[in-house]
Design a protein around this motif. Structure first.
Motif, PDB file in Angstrom:
ATOM      1  N   GLN A   1      -7.029   0.488 -16.782  1.00  0.00           N
ATOM      2  CA  GLN A   1      -6.152  -0.190 -15.638  1.00  0.00           C
ATOM      3  C   GLN A   1      -6.909   0.267 -14.430  1.00  0.00           C
ATOM      4  OE1 GLN A   1      -2.281   0.854 -17.652  1.00  0.00           O
ATOM      5  NE2 GLN A   1      -1.435  -0.412 -15.774  1.00  0.00           N
TER       6      GLN A   1
ATOM      7  N   SER B   1     -13.479  -2.440 -14.903  1.00  0.00           N
ATOM      8  CA  SER B   1     -12.421  -1.748 -15.467  1.00  0.00           C
ATOM      9  C   SER B   1     -12.875  -0.145 -15.788  1.00  0.00           C
ATOM     10  CB  SER B   1     -11.917  -2.140 -16.915  1.00  0.00           C
ATOM     11  OG  SER B   1     -11.282  -1.526 -17.666  1.00  0.00           O
TER      12      SER B   1
ATOM     13  N   ASP C   1     -12.190  -7.886 -17.765  1.00  0.00           N
ATOM     14  CA  ASP C   1     -11.284  -6.952 -18.646  1.00  0.00           C
ATOM     15  C   ASP C   1     -10.310  -6.616 -17.723  1.00  0.00           C
ATOM     16  OD1 ASP C   1     -12.817  -7.315 -20.730  1.00  0.00           O
ATOM     17  OD2 ASP C   1     -13.622  -5.145 -20.975  1.00  0.00           O
TER      18      ASP C   1
ATOM     19  N   GLN D   1      -6.230  -8.472 -17.867  1.00  0.00           N
ATOM     20  CA  GLN D   1      -5.882  -8.393 -18.884  1.00  0.00           C
ATOM     21  C   GLN D   1      -4.440  -7.638 -18.726  1.00  0.00           C
ATOM     22  OE1 GLN D   1      -7.027  -5.808 -22.363  1.00  0.00           O
ATOM     23  NE2 GLN D   1      -8.729  -5.634 -21.226  1.00  0.00           N
ATOM     24  N   TYR D   2      -4.235  -6.717 -17.506  1.00  0.00           N
ATOM     25  CA  TYR D   2      -3.405  -6.068 -17.049  1.00  0.00           C
ATOM     26  C   TYR D   2      -2.544  -6.550 -16.086  1.00  0.00           C
ATOM     27  CZ  TYR D   2      -6.477  -2.620 -19.478  1.00  0.00           C
ATOM     28  OH  TYR D   2      -6.938  -1.732 -20.284  1.00  0.00           O
TER      29      TYR D   2
END
Length: 158
Positions: A44, A63, A116, A119-120
């Motif tokens: 994150q 990321s 990536d 995705q958070y």
């Protein structure tokens, strides 16, 4: 508050981002240190890395869980990639390594964003100093930076 952090705070407001600058109880010069201080996954953490392509600076927002594959980045940008030295980072962004935010730079830079991060629900980026971060959504990151979402991480085919 340090002038560099104030600059980021102003940019956050000017860009209409909801997040506020968080001062951590420790310096977080690495993604793992920032993740530990925030109690979040290292993935994150949106780390801002400056590289040069044919001696011109560019920014990769990766990321915290990933490393940048310089060969992939070179293929995408069409040039020879090198990690920028501390002086180039400061000159291009206005910030020192460890506190480089994804926005409010001294010069306009091409920006590449690690998919990536998408995705958070919430990610955290440096806010001008090693002990300051701010939260934002991946969508806010893409909008605020005008960055291209493109895979440049090590370990997978381009």
């Amino acid at each position: 508050m340090k002038p560099a952090v104030e600059k980021v705070r102003s940019a956050i407001g000017a860009l209409g981002l909801a997040g506020k600058v968080i001062e951590l109880p420790v310096e977080a010069r690495t993604s793992q240190q920032a993740a530990d201080a925030l109690g979040v996954a290292v993935g994150q953490i949106a780390k801002s890395l400056v590289f040069t392509v044919n001696k011109s600076p560019l920014l990769v927002i990766a990321s915290g869980a990933n490393r940048v594959d310089e060969r992939k980045l070179g293929t995408i940008t069409g040039g020879k990639i090198r990690r920028a030295d501390p002086e180039m980072v400061k000159q291009a962004t206005g910030y020192t390594i460890g506190g480089v935010p994804p926005l409010a730079h001294a010069t306009a830079l091409p920006v590449y964003i690690d998919p990536d991060l998408l995705q958070y629900e919430l990610i955290y980026a440096a806010a001008g100093a090693a002990e300051c971060v701010f939260p934002l959504t991946p969508e806010e990151l893409v909008r605020a930076t005008g960055g291209q979402v493109i895979d440049v991480k090590e370990g997978e085919p381009a």
